[in-house]
Structures are given as C-alpha cells and as structure tokens.
Design an enzyme around this catalytic site. Structure first.
Site, PDB file in Angstrom:
ATOM      1  N   HIS A 107       0.815  -1.215   0.000  1.00 54.79           N
ATOM      2  CA  HIS A 107       0.000   0.000   0.000  1.00 54.79           C
ATOM      3  C   HIS A 107       0.850   1.267   0.000  1.00 54.79           C
ATOM      4  O   HIS A 107       0.367   2.340  -0.320  1.00 54.79           O
ATOM      5  CB  HIS A 107      -1.077  -0.018   1.100  1.00 54.79           C
ATOM      6  CG  HIS A 107      -0.605   0.245   2.494  1.00 54.79           C
ATOM      7  ND1 HIS A 107      -0.319  -0.758   3.402  1.00 54.79           N
ATOM      8  CD2 HIS A 107      -0.396   1.405   3.157  1.00 54.79           C
ATOM      9  CE1 HIS A 107       0.037  -0.226   4.552  1.00 54.79           C
ATOM     10  NE2 HIS A 107      -0.006   1.084   4.438  1.00 54.79           N
TER      11      HIS A 107
ATOM     12  N   ASP B 118       1.430  -7.772   2.333  1.00 50.38           N
ATOM     13  CA  ASP B 118       1.469  -6.335   2.049  1.00 50.38           C
ATOM     14  C   ASP B 118       2.907  -5.839   1.859  1.00 50.38           C
ATOM     15  O   ASP B 118       3.456  -5.129   2.702  1.00 50.38           O
ATOM     16  CB  ASP B 118       0.779  -5.587   3.201  1.00 50.38           C
ATOM     17  CG  ASP B 118       0.404  -4.161   2.820  1.00 50.38           C
ATOM     18  OD1 ASP B 118       0.927  -3.652   1.815  1.00 50.38           O
ATOM     19  OD2 ASP B 118      -0.407  -3.550   3.543  1.00 50.38           O
TER      20      ASP B 118
ATOM     21  N   SER C 290       4.056   2.054   8.505  1.00 48.99           N
ATOM     22  CA  SER C 290       3.849   1.068   7.455  1.00 48.99           C
ATOM     23  C   SER C 290       5.143   0.845   6.695  1.00 48.99           C
ATOM     24  O   SER C 290       5.795   1.806   6.288  1.00 48.99           O
ATOM     25  CB  SER C 290       2.773   1.534   6.491  1.00 48.99           C
ATOM     26  OG  SER C 290       1.543   1.157   6.999  1.00 48.99           O
TER      27      SER C 290
HETATM   28  N1  ARG Z   1      -4.798   0.341   7.857  1.00 48.19           N
HETATM   29  C1  ARG Z   1      -3.517   0.378   7.223  1.00 48.19           C
HETATM   30  C2  ARG Z   1      -2.891   1.780   7.356  1.00 48.19           C
HETATM   31  O1  ARG Z   1      -3.465   2.629   7.993  1.00 48.19           O
HETATM   32  C3  ARG Z   1      -3.542  -0.097   5.821  1.00 48.19           C
HETATM   33  C4  ARG Z   1      -4.256   0.795   4.859  1.00 48.19           C
HETATM   34  C5  ARG Z   1      -4.241   0.335   3.432  1.00 48.19           C
HETATM   35  N2  ARG Z   1      -5.214  -0.693   3.174  1.00 48.19           N
HETATM   36  C6  ARG Z   1      -6.549  -0.479   2.893  1.00 48.19           C
HETATM   37  N3  ARG Z   1      -7.330  -1.513   2.722  1.00 48.19           N
HETATM   38  N4  ARG Z   1      -7.070   0.720   2.779  1.00 48.19           N
HETATM   39  O2  ARG Z   1      -2.195   2.304   6.533  1.00 48.19           O
HETATM   40  N1  ASP Z   2      -1.383   1.117   8.181  1.00 45.64           N
HETATM   41  C1  ASP Z   2      -0.619   2.188   8.807  1.00 45.64           C
HETATM   42  C2  ASP Z   2       0.360   2.872   7.859  1.00 45.64           C
HETATM   43  O1  ASP Z   2       0.170   2.868   6.660  1.00 45.64           O
HETATM   44  C3  ASP Z   2       0.054   1.698  10.041  1.00 45.64           C
HETATM   45  C4  ASP Z   2      -0.832   1.846  11.238  1.00 45.64           C
HETATM   46  O2  ASP Z   2      -1.615   2.807  11.294  1.00 45.64           O
HETATM   47  O3  ASP Z   2      -0.715   1.013  12.139  1.00 45.64           O
HETATM   48  O4  ASP Z   2       1.290   3.536   8.270  1.00 45.64           O
END
Ligand code: ARG
Ligand code: ASP
Length: 713
Positions: free
Chosen positions: A83, A219, A644
């Site tokens: 991502h 990921d 991330s």
């Molecule tokens: N929750 C994770 C973060 O805050 C992954 C976000 C990307 N994935 C998604 N399905 N939107 O970055």
């Molecule tokens: N998914 C988040 C990021 O892209 C990491 C988190 O918020 O734990 O940095």
C-alpha cells in the site's frame, strides 16, 4: 521466600510497564536498553544507533515522507508495503500491463522502473539543539512572538549546523516544544520499482480485513535505490548505479514464536498520548462520531454504486479505500477508548498530577493548568466540530465541493498574489484535474452531495452555518447544482477556466456550484476559523506547559515524545490477545487461513491460481515452519500511521517481518496505549520470500539478500 516473591512481583510490574512507547534511537542508552535486554534483545543500543560506525538506523529510510522502508541487500534493494508502493505500481500500469492485478517483477536490473517524485531519506545523525532553538525565548511574553523567535532560531541552526553538500538539516520539535532535535539527512531521488505481488496477495482482504486480526495479507513491494558514481544522492539518470548501503538487514529464516523479542524501527506520523481527559472526551463524544457519520453516509452511497457497476468500481476503489481507512480506524478508536476507560484513567492521573503540583510547591506554575484546559476545551468544542464538518463535507468527501474549494483557493491566490500566481495555479489545476475527472461519476457524487449537505445542515452547530443551509430543501438544492454547475465535467470545467483572471473569476462566480462552495467557505473563514485558531493557540501553549510539568514531576516515568514523523524505535514481544470474553487470538496466521477465506471471483478474497497450486502441493521450499507457511504475526510494538513498511527485527537485528497495520481493538493506541489489546500487525518475511521465490520465480532477488538461521547456530 518473601524476597523471591517480591522480586517476582517487581519483574511482573516491570514487564507489564515495558509495553508501549516510541523512543528516539539516539537516546536508548540506560532505561530503554536495560528493558530491551530484559525482554531478550542481544544487540546493544550502539548497534541500533551510532554515528561512528554503521548501525540499524542506516538501513531504515523514510519512504516518500509517509511510510518506512528497509535496505535488504548490499545493492540498495529496499522493501516497503504494497500500500506504500501502490501509487508507483499504479502509475506504471495500463490495460496492457496491469501490474496491480498481475504483479510486476524485474528479472534484471535494466527492467527496474524509475519513478518521478519518489524519494527515500536516510538519517545521518540526530542532534539535540534545544538550547540554540530556545535561546532568548523565555523572556518573550506574547505566544505569537515566542513562536516567531523559535522559527527564526530554527532557521539559524539549520543554516549553520555542519553537513556535507549533498545532505540536509531539519529541525523538529519534541515533547510539544520542550525539546528540539536536528536531523542531518540524505535524500535519494532515483528509486526504481523492482517488484510487487498481485493485489490479491498484496491487498488480500482489502477493506473488509483492514485493521483486523486475524490477517492474511502479503502487504509488500520492492524498490531499489540508485546513486551517482560517488554513492551520493542524485536525480534519475540511466548512468546511476545501485546504492551501496552503510548497513543492510540480514533476513532470518527462523521466524518467531510467541514471547520472542521484537523491535520495530520507523517513522510514526502522529500520536497524542498526553492529552488531558477533556480532549479525549471531545474526541469520543463529539468529533469522532461526527466524522464517522459523514464518512458512513458517503461510503454507503459509493458502495451501492460500486456493487452494481464494474466501471464505477474501478473508478472509486482507491478513493473508497482511502476514505474507509480512517473511517474504520475512528470507529475502532472510539470503541477502544471507551472499553479501556481512557477518560477515567486520564481523570485519575489528573487527580494525582494536581496532588503532585501541590507537594512540589508549584501551584503558581502548574496549579491552574487543568482548569484552564477544561475552560478552553469547553469553549473550542463547537468550533472544533464545525471545523470537522467543513473539512469532511466540503474539503474531502464531496468531490464537487472539494473541487470547488480548490477554485476558491485559486480566487484567494489572485486576491493575495496577483495575476501571475493565479495563472500558474490555474494551469496546474487544469492539468491535475484531468485525472480527477477520469475517476469522477456525476451520479455517484450527486447522491453523496445530497446526503452530506443534509448532514451538514442538520447536524453541524447551527450558530455557525449560513442561513441558506439550515432547513433547506436539500434535494432541490442538489438537483439545481448538479444540473447547472460546470464543475461536473472536464470539458465544461476547462471552459470555465479559460481566459484571463477577470473573465475566469466572473464565470466562476456565476456558476451555481462554485457560488455554493464560496458561501460555505466564506462563512467558515469568518465564523469558525479565526476563533478556532485563537483558542487552539492557547491550548497548544497549555499542552506545552502540561508536558513540561509531567517531565518535571514524574522524573522516573517512562515518558516518550509523541510521534512526529521522525525515526523511532518501539519494542515488545510476539503476543496473542484476548479482546473480549472467551475470545483469544493466536499471534501467527498461516497460508491455510488464506484458503479458509478464499472466495472465488471476489475482489477482496479471490486467490491467484498459482498460489492455490503451491498450497495444494505444500511447495513451500525453505520457507515453511513445521510444514506450514506462516503469513502474518502480531506483537506488542507501539506503532502508528507512517510505521507502514517498518522492519520488525529479532533479538539480533535480523529482519523477521514487515509492519503494516494494527488490530481493530487497539487502534486507540494513538491516544491511549493499552498493552492488553494493542497489537501491531506484520507480514512474516518467510511469506515475502516465498512469494518472491516460489510464486513469482524471482529467486535472483532472494539470492541478493543475506539469509540467516539465528536459532540454529
Ligand atoms: N490500515 C492500514 C494503514 O493505515 C492499511 C491501509 C491500506 N489498506 C486499505 N485496505 N485501505 O495504513
Ligand atoms: N497502516 C498504517 C500505515 O500505513 C500503520 C498503522 O496505522 O498502524 O502507516
């Protein structure tokens, strides 16, 4: 016997207390290092950060300002999340080469794909410059003047601190303005895409599984840093050579087990761990519910269209994911704050704090802090809520309004900077909005508009709304704007922006959509922003004093500075958790779990054929663990957005995983870290290597790395 019990008790208290915290890598000597060693770490603080020899920090660059990456080969190969590499992968994709769907692998270096505007930044050194930055500040009484002097001092230190020609100096504030640190950095601008798995692996589970454990997402994506002949940063050239790092991370094939030590190094973006209870109450009771309700409505509309129409699904998938990410996070955050009694815990702390102030005889300095917080938070609440409505409805989630808002800013540019600046910005907008309109569907946005504007009119604090919005006929308003405005189609948009400033502004102001945005924005700028800014400045000053007081009155507490996008270290253990009665989650998932979630043809849970074959044949090569293939694991490392792509390393500093998320029940860790339910989510390096080697057939990349067996030696 009693003594041993006491020792045991002390040990328990200590190991409980160790959870959480995002520490500055240059300041680990002492308490942190002891704690880390007690948890099982075998390396030293000096191996993590040193200016005299290579250390872990030399292998962990900031990835394009928002994510983290790590160097994993002597030839500048780096790893980050799928991502985080998403935009680069998407930019290289077309209908003939759909790398998002099919994945991409450069089979030789010449095939690696350059990316405009993609950079990685290394930390060369970390230097405390608090004395220089606060020089002469204490004597100034006005808060605004204080801030001005601080800015001047920061500019001065940045300009004079010794560095090499190809490096930069950046000063950042810590502990809400109680400490200042200068970072010498190196930014590499030639970063090429090396590989990415198909989205069905890199984004497996998509929005349904986002923020959720158990997780089965691969990921990750791979890039390579290129440098000039002297191994220094430079922009893209075909003559550039692979970067030789000062340090790269060996990759462990032995993986992890429950209770193993883990450490995560990276660039967490923002936390607010030291807010007073009033602020947390405002988040839980006011701002989060408002923001969640708005996004909930927008997402429901989009989802309805996306499920019926595949073209719309493609247009809206990425936008939907972006909006859904924080929508889902806030829901988890509010629940977690309530469940962990964060407000009550803060209130108890505040009682204790008040007592400590008296005991220390510091009533003059700190005695009124909490009362002042209470007063200011009460005062700011309606402004803060109004601000969130404006930003969520106008600036973010309604496409016509957010486009209109960009034009509103264009009109302001004319007013403040004149014709030339206006024209430059206008041309940029015409160019950049082409992509916007490719993914814009008028019918979808019209429905979103109708819903969101009604929420705005009905639910935002009335005293700050333009009269035209209260009890309006939202349906009629919507139909009028979407049938008359030129903001709904690229060709019409271009006619609106053709000509000199005078004619453009005239046309703009005659447009029904623009006029509506302008009435909202003018109203916001007059009735909400000035007062919000005024109170917020006071709150910022109070927060700085509150932080100073805590540092003074609790000298033995583990107080770490809030995240601010600078390099940090967090550590803990691999651990399962029990989020609710009778529920316990194991800390490791396996490929079997991918197959359990498999839904043929589904856009979130389909599984590539090749992966099913490898699973059926149990063809896991050297990456299996007792016959099973590990996919993800969780630990008690304290992370947030920006972490991330961060490396998770074992007790010896070998790479064992890649951080990419947190568990649903623990998303409140940005405000209140509760070690019993806060966990970070990592993809196991053995899954990454398995995908590269067995799935993609890119073994040459694995051969570039240094694979180790720390547990078998
Ligand atoms: N929750 C994770 C973060 O805050 C992954 C976000 C990307 N994935 C998604 N399905 N939107 O970055
Ligand atoms: N998914 C988040 C990021 O892209 C990491 C988190 O918020 O734990 O940095």
């Amino acid at each position: 016997m009693k003594f041993i019990k006491l020792l045991l008790l002390l040990f328990v208290i200590q190991t409980q207390a160790q959870q959480g915290g995002m520490w500055i890598p240059s300041l680990l000597n002492g308490m942190n290092e002891t704690e880390m060693k007690n948890l099982g770490m075998k390396i030293s603080a000096d191996d993590i950060y040193s200016v005299n020899h290579s250390s872990l920090k030399d292998a962990v660059p900031h990835f394009n300002g928002g994510c983290t990456s790590e160097v994993i080969s002597p030839k500048g190969l780096i790893l980050t999340n799928h991502h985080c590499g998403f935009d680069a992968i998407q930019n290289h994709s077309s209908t003939e080469h759909d790398y998002l769907t099919d994945g991409f692998w450069a089979m030789k270096m010449e095939d690696e794909l350059p990316n405009e505007n993609l950079v990685v930044t290394f930390i060369v050194s970390i230097n405390d410059v608090t004395t220089q930055v606060l020089d002469g500040v204490a004597l100034i009484t006005s808060e605004a003047e204080k801030q001005k002097k601080i800015q001047e001092n920061m500019t001065k230190v940045s300009a004079s601190f010794p560095k090499e020609a190809w490096q930069e100096n950046k000063v950042r504030t810590f502990f809400e303005g109680n400490q200042y640190i200068l970072f010498v950095t190196e930014t590499f601008k030639d970063v090429r895409l090396v590989g990415a798995p198909p989205s069905l692996i890199g984004k497996f589970g998509s929005d349904t599984d986002n923020w959720v454990w158990p997780r089965h997402t691969g990921d990750f994506s791979m890039f390579r840093i290129y440098a000039d002949k002297n191994n220094h940063p430079t922009t893209y050239s075909k003559d550039n050579i692979p970067y030789t790092p000062k340090h790269f991370l060996p990759v462990s094939l032995d993986g992890i087990q429950e209770d193993d030590f883990t450490m995560v190094m990276g660039y967490p973006g923002k936390t607010q761990e030291y807010l007073p209870s009033f602020a947390v109450a405002q988040i839980v009771n006011e701002t989060n519910p408002a923001k969640i309700e708005i996004r909930d409505a927008a997402l429901k509309v989009q989802d309805g269209f996306m499920r019926k129409d595949n073209a719309i699904k493609i247009q809206y998938a990425s936008k939907y994911a972006g909006v859904a990410n924080y929508w889902k996070k806030w829901i988890g955050e509010s629940q977690g704050l309530k469940k962990s009694n964060a407000i009550g815990i803060k209130q108890n702390f505040e009682k204790d704090f008040q007592q400590k102030v008296i005991t220390a005889g510091k009533q003059n300095e700190y005695g009124n802090l909490l009362a002042e917080f209470g007063k200011n938070y009460t005062e700011i609440t309606p402004y803060a809520v109004s601000r969130d409505y404006f930003s969520e409805v106008v600036a973010k989630n309604t496409e016509l309004l957010s486009l209109g808002y960009k034009l509103y800013q264009l009109e302001q540019v004319f007013a403040t900077k004149g014709e030339q600046a206006f024209n430059d910005r206008k041309e940029n907008l015409i160019k950049s909005q082409e992509d916007f309109f490719k993914d814009f569907n008028k019918n979808v946005d019209e429905k979103v508009f109708e819903q969101l504007i009604a929420l705005y009119g009905n639910k935002a604090p009335k005293q700050f709304l333009p009269a035209s919005l209260i009890n309006a006929d939202y349906k009629k308003l919507t139909t009028l704007i979407y049938s008359k405005s030129k903001l709904v189609d690229y060709a019409k948009f271009k006619t609106l922006l053709s000509g000199d400033s005078k004619s453009v502004l005239k046309k703009l102001n005659a447009d029904k959509g623009y006029a509506f945005v302008k009435s909202l924005a003018d109203n916001y700028n007059k009735n909400v922003a000035p007062k919000y800014d005024e109170i917020n400045l006071k709150i910022t000053a109070l927060q700085r004093t509150y932080m100073k007081a805590q540092l003074e009155l609790y000298p033995n507490s583990r107080i770490f500075p809030d995240a601010n996008s600078t390099l940090r270290v967090t550590y803990g253990k691999v651990k399962g958790y029990a989020p609710k009665d009778a529920t316990y989650y194991n800390p490791v998932t396996y490929l079997d779990g991918v197959m359990e979630k498999y839904v043929p043809g589904d856009y979130e849970f389909d599984v590539p054929k090749k992966l099913i074959e490898l699973y059926n044949n149990k063809d896991y090569g050297q990456y299996a663990d007792n016959g099973k293939l590990p996919v993800c694991f969780i630990g008690t490392n304290h992370t947030t957005g920006g972490n991330s792509g961060s490396p998770a390393v074992d007790a010896e500093g070998n790479l064992i995983g890649l951080n990419f998320d947190r568990v649903w029940e623990g998303t409140m860790s940005d405000i209140h870290y509760d070690p019993s339910i806060c966990r970070n989510v990592m993809v196991d390096m053995r899954y990454v290597l398995f995908i590269v080697d067995k799935f993609a057939g890119a073994k040459h990349l694995v051969d570039e790395m240094k694979l180790v067996h720390p547990k078998k030696k």
